[in-house]
Design an enzyme around this catalytic site. Structure first.
Site, PDB file in Angstrom:
ATOM      1  N   ARG A  12       0.817  -1.215   0.000  1.00 34.70           N
ATOM      2  CA  ARG A  12       0.000   0.000   0.000  1.00 34.70           C
ATOM      3  C   ARG A  12       0.854   1.271   0.000  1.00 34.70           C
ATOM      4  NH1 ARG A  12      -3.959  -0.606   4.434  1.00 34.70           N
ATOM      5  NH2 ARG A  12      -2.360   0.391   5.688  1.00 34.70           N
ATOM      6  N   TYR A  70     -10.651  24.340  -9.427  1.00 31.47           N
ATOM      7  CA  TYR A  70     -11.319  23.160  -9.984  1.00 31.47           C
ATOM      8  C   TYR A  70     -12.527  22.847  -9.099  1.00 31.47           C
ATOM      9  CZ  TYR A  70     -11.694  18.202 -11.340  1.00 31.47           C
ATOM     10  OH  TYR A  70     -12.125  16.986 -11.767  1.00 31.47           O
ATOM     11  N   LYS A  79      -4.441  13.844 -16.715  1.00 30.91           N
ATOM     12  CA  LYS A  79      -4.537  14.691 -17.892  1.00 30.91           C
ATOM     13  C   LYS A  79      -3.261  14.602 -18.739  1.00 30.91           C
ATOM     14  CE  LYS A  79      -8.378  15.747 -15.860  1.00 30.91           C
ATOM     15  NZ  LYS A  79      -8.538  16.889 -14.953  1.00 30.91           N
TER      16      LYS A  79
HETATM   17  C1  LIG Z   1      -9.207  17.141 -13.850  1.00 27.76           C
HETATM   18  C2  LIG Z   1      -8.561  18.072 -12.907  1.00 27.76           C
HETATM   19  C3  LIG Z   1      -8.350  17.713 -11.577  1.00 27.76           C
HETATM   20  C4  LIG Z   1      -8.823  16.379 -11.032  1.00 27.76           C
HETATM   21  O1  LIG Z   1      -8.179  15.294 -11.613  1.00 27.76           O
HETATM   22  P1  LIG Z   1      -8.885  13.846 -11.614  1.00 27.76           P
HETATM   23  O2  LIG Z   1      -7.779  12.919 -11.918  1.00 27.76           O
HETATM   24  O3  LIG Z   1      -9.959  13.907 -12.652  1.00 27.76           O
HETATM   25  O4  LIG Z   1      -9.442  13.641 -10.232  1.00 27.76           O
HETATM   26  C5  LIG Z   1      -7.708  18.595 -10.750  1.00 27.76           C
HETATM   27  N1  LIG Z   1      -7.297  19.801 -11.189  1.00 27.76           N
HETATM   28  C6  LIG Z   1      -7.478  20.200 -12.465  1.00 27.76           C
HETATM   29  C7  LIG Z   1      -6.989  21.525 -12.891  1.00 27.76           C
HETATM   30  C8  LIG Z   1      -8.121  19.346 -13.366  1.00 27.76           C
HETATM   31  O5  LIG Z   1      -8.332  19.755 -14.625  1.00 27.76           O
END
Ligand SMILES: *Cc1c(COP(=O)(O)O)cnc(C)c1O
Length: 395
Positions: free
Chosen positions: A61, A114, A211
């Site tokens: 973990r 966000y 992303k």
């Molecule tokens: C998508 C996003 C997040 C969250 O990421 P996840 O992996 O979808 O939880 C946080 N900050 C920004 C700027 C984002 O675009």
């Protein structure tokens, strides 16, 4: 990799860090990539080993060679003390916030944050006895007027989600530190290639690795990188909460990172070209891209960033909902969907009036967020051009 020090160190270029860091072929029978480690139980050979707890891994973990390979790369890129890979970008935000706050504390959050992060603050932190307040993303050193003796954390995101305000990170850091608070920065848009918030004074940097790092819309992950001083709190909270990222997800992040530099360059170029072109279009009221001279924070972006991301916004001239449908429903290249950072272009109409409490959103036309992918730029432009024509006809 059991060795805590990265394979390569020193003053290598970002491209070299991305391609060489976090790998240790000698520990992997010569194979170039650290493979997917799947495992919960780690074995101890003797009672003495169990007693001293000094093995590189004690229990799955806490991490494994695949998750650590990613952490090494991000640590080097962000100039951090250490990095932890967590299950999502949102988890990176929530862990970072909880690492800084306890009952009775106060937090200041940028109004451009966000939205799920805002909701966590309002829906969870407040219930735990933390007071949550929001501030104008362009407040800069004016943040000092909002600080209270119990303010322990400031959350920034630059540029802001959906509205793309650039924040004065050095000014925010100075105010936060003077008041005994930590500055957390969401750096997902620029990636550490184009901005390094720790070098600007931040204490904690978070990424939605989902992303740009993953880059192919097929995995979830987040990263938290910190200074030496902030590390212990972050690692303690993550451990206590039991957040774990699998070797499978980590492998996809590691794979994505190897090409991050060339992908970012292509995304940047295309996004800028499309943003500039959109500015010349009749149906477009405003383009929100900090790399454009027309952007109110362009000078700040030039000061603190060395490049720009794939993502920007634009506002169309006011029209009925049917015109917005005509715009998005028949696109050939763009698709509609949440998230961003993949190879494919996305176009999302967004409504933010309820997601802003300090700086009301007053534009009358529809706001869109676009992620410019790796398709041919002429095809991207043609798709938008046809959408704008349909919009003009329906308006
Ligand atoms: C998508 C996003 C997040 C969250 O990421 P996840 O992996 O979808 O939880 C946080 N900050 C920004 C700027 C984002 O675009």
């Amino acid at each position: 990799m059991s060795d805590k020090s990265p394979e390569k160190s020193g003053n290598h270029s970002i491209e070299t860090i991305l391609t060489h860091s976090g790998r240790n072929p000698d520990n992997q029978f010569g194979f170039v990539n650290t493979p997917v480690y799947r495992g919960s139980t780690v074995l101890f050979k003797t009672l003495a080993d169990l007693d001293v707890q000094s093995q590189a891994y004690l229990y799955g973990r806490a991490g494994n060679p695949t998750t650590e390979s990613v952490e090494h790369v991000i640590t080097e890129l962000e100039g951090a003390y250490r990095t932890k890979l967590v299950p999502s970008g949102l988890a990176a935000i929530t862990i970072a916030l909880m690492a800084c706050l306890k009952s009775g504390d106060d937090i200041l959050i940028t109004d451009s944050a966000y939205e799920p992060g805002r909701k966590f603050a309002a829906g969870f932190l407040e219930r735990m006895g933390v007071s949550v307040r929001f501030y104008d993303p362009r407040i800069g050193s004016g943040l000092a007027d909002l600080m209270r003796p119990n303010t322990r954390a400031v959350l920034a995101e630059s540029p802001g989600s959906l509205t793309f305000e650039i924040q004065d990170i050095p000014a925010l850091a100075a105010v936060a530190h003077a008041g005994g608070a930590r500055l957390i920065v969401d750096n997902s848009w620029a990636s550490p290639l184009y901005c390094q918030p720790l070098s600007l004074g931040a204490d904690i940097v978070v990424h939605a690795a989902t992303k740009m790092f993953v880059g192919h819309s097929d995995a979830f992950a987040g990263t938290i990188s910190t200074t030496r001083e902030a590390w212990e709190d972050v690692e303690r909270v993550r451990t206590l909460l039991g957040f774990f990222t699998s070797g499978d997800e980590a492998f996809l992040v590691a794979r994505g990172l190897r090409t991050l530099a060339i992908r970012m360059k292509e995304h940047q170029q295309r996004a800028l070209e499309i943003a500039r072109w959109l500015e010349t279009q009749d149906e477009v009221a405003r383009v929100l891209h900090p790399g454009l001279p027309s952007h109110p924070d362009h000078a700040l972006w030039q000061r603190d960033f060395s490049g720009s991301g794939s993502l920007f916004g634009f506002v169309l001239k006011p029209a009925p909902r049917a015109a917005v449908a005509a715009f998005v429903d028949h696109m050939q290249i763009f698709s509609m969907g949440y998230s961003w950072g993949g190879y494919e272009s996305l176009c999302l109409p967004v409504s933010i009036t309820k997601a802003r409490t300090v700086v009301p959103w007053t534009e009358e036309g529809q706001l869109f967020r676009v992620h410019i992918g790796l398709e041919g730029v002429e095809d991207i432009k043609a798709d938008l051009s046809a959408a704008l024509e349909r919009y003009a006809r329906s308006r």
